[in-house]
Design an enzyme around this catalytic site. Sequence first.
Site, PDB file in Angstrom:
ATOM      1  N   GLY A  69      -6.558   8.135 -18.414  1.00 24.70           N
ATOM      2  CA  GLY A  69      -7.699   7.498 -19.043  1.00 24.70           C
ATOM      3  C   GLY A  69      -8.990   7.872 -18.339  1.00 24.70           C
ATOM      4  O   GLY A  69      -9.106   8.928 -17.707  1.00 24.70           O
ATOM      5  N   LYS A  92       0.854  -1.180   0.000  1.00 24.11           N
ATOM      6  CA  LYS A  92       0.000   0.000   0.000  1.00 24.11           C
ATOM      7  C   LYS A  92       0.890   1.230   0.000  1.00 24.11           C
ATOM      8  O   LYS A  92       1.864   1.305   0.754  1.00 24.11           O
ATOM      9  CB  LYS A  92      -0.889   0.004   1.248  1.00 24.11           C
ATOM     10  CG  LYS A  92      -1.713   1.260   1.410  1.00 24.11           C
ATOM     11  CD  LYS A  92      -2.629   1.191   2.617  1.00 24.11           C
ATOM     12  CE  LYS A  92      -1.872   1.481   3.883  1.00 24.11           C
ATOM     13  NZ  LYS A  92      -2.751   1.787   5.027  1.00 24.11           N
ATOM     14  N   ALA A 122     -10.300   6.896 -15.655  1.00 24.08           N
ATOM     15  CA  ALA A 122     -10.179   7.093 -14.204  1.00 24.08           C
ATOM     16  C   ALA A 122      -9.818   8.528 -13.851  1.00 24.08           C
ATOM     17  O   ALA A 122     -10.079   8.977 -12.732  1.00 24.08           O
ATOM     18  CB  ALA A 122      -9.155   6.134 -13.629  1.00 24.08           C
ATOM     19  N   THR A 127      -7.030  -0.325 -11.781  1.00 21.44           N
ATOM     20  CA  THR A 127      -6.272  -0.056 -12.998  1.00 21.44           C
ATOM     21  C   THR A 127      -4.941  -0.794 -12.871  1.00 21.44           C
ATOM     22  O   THR A 127      -4.839  -1.765 -12.128  1.00 21.44           O
ATOM     23  CB  THR A 127      -6.108   1.466 -13.232  1.00 21.44           C
ATOM     24  OG1 THR A 127      -5.517   1.682 -14.517  1.00 21.44           O
ATOM     25  CG2 THR A 127      -5.298   2.139 -12.155  1.00 21.44           C
ATOM     26  N   TYR A 128      -3.926  -0.353 -13.599  1.00 21.56           N
ATOM     27  CA  TYR A 128      -2.609  -0.961 -13.481  1.00 21.56           C
ATOM     28  C   TYR A 128      -1.574   0.140 -13.327  1.00 21.56           C
ATOM     29  O   TYR A 128      -1.787   1.285 -13.739  1.00 21.56           O
ATOM     30  CB  TYR A 128      -2.282  -1.857 -14.688  1.00 21.56           C
ATOM     31  CG  TYR A 128      -2.307  -1.148 -16.014  1.00 21.56           C
ATOM     32  CD1 TYR A 128      -1.139  -0.615 -16.568  1.00 21.56           C
ATOM     33  CD2 TYR A 128      -3.491  -1.018 -16.724  1.00 21.56           C
ATOM     34  CE1 TYR A 128      -1.163   0.034 -17.795  1.00 21.56           C
ATOM     35  CE2 TYR A 128      -3.520  -0.373 -17.945  1.00 21.56           C
ATOM     36  CZ  TYR A 128      -2.359   0.157 -18.479  1.00 21.56           C
ATOM     37  OH  TYR A 128      -2.386   0.796 -19.687  1.00 21.56           O
ATOM     38  N   SER A 184      -4.289   4.051 -16.979  1.00 21.52           N
ATOM     39  CA  SER A 184      -3.372   3.527 -15.979  1.00 21.52           C
ATOM     40  C   SER A 184      -3.171   4.587 -14.901  1.00 21.52           C
ATOM     41  O   SER A 184      -3.754   5.655 -14.960  1.00 21.52           O
ATOM     42  CB  SER A 184      -2.012   3.184 -16.593  1.00 21.52           C
ATOM     43  OG  SER A 184      -1.488   4.345 -17.203  1.00 21.52           O
TER      44      SER A 184
END
Length: 126
Positions: free
Chosen positions: A73, A9, A75, A57-58, A25
């Site tokens: 994007g 985290k 997000a 997401t990544y 991303s």
Amino acid sequence: MQLTLLKAKIHRVTVTQAEQHYEGSVAIDGRLLDIAGIREYEQVHVWNVDNGERFVTYAIRAEEGSGTISVNGAAALRVQPGHLLIIAAWAQVDAAAAHEFQPTLVYVDAHNRMTHSNRSIPKQAA
């Protein structure tokens, strides 16, 4: 049996940019990725502390030491620069090994520079 446990985290990073028309991303300062043990292209869950939005997401690598946290994007519509985020990655751990497993927790200052890390979350007081 496999359990899904918190692997890493990055706590309360500050969004530096939101790029709706960039390929999707979240770009994260490469130093923070390395400290947290999050790999580029690894799935991450992102929680916006300021408005409660959550998305998956990544991770992609931003320049090391830049402090960059860029949500990209679709997000990008869920954040604004200056918002605080929690970014988390997960791991599948065999139940027999789960009692030994400890996540990597990374804490940052207002400029997304690591202040400290930990291997456990403090117990919540009543």
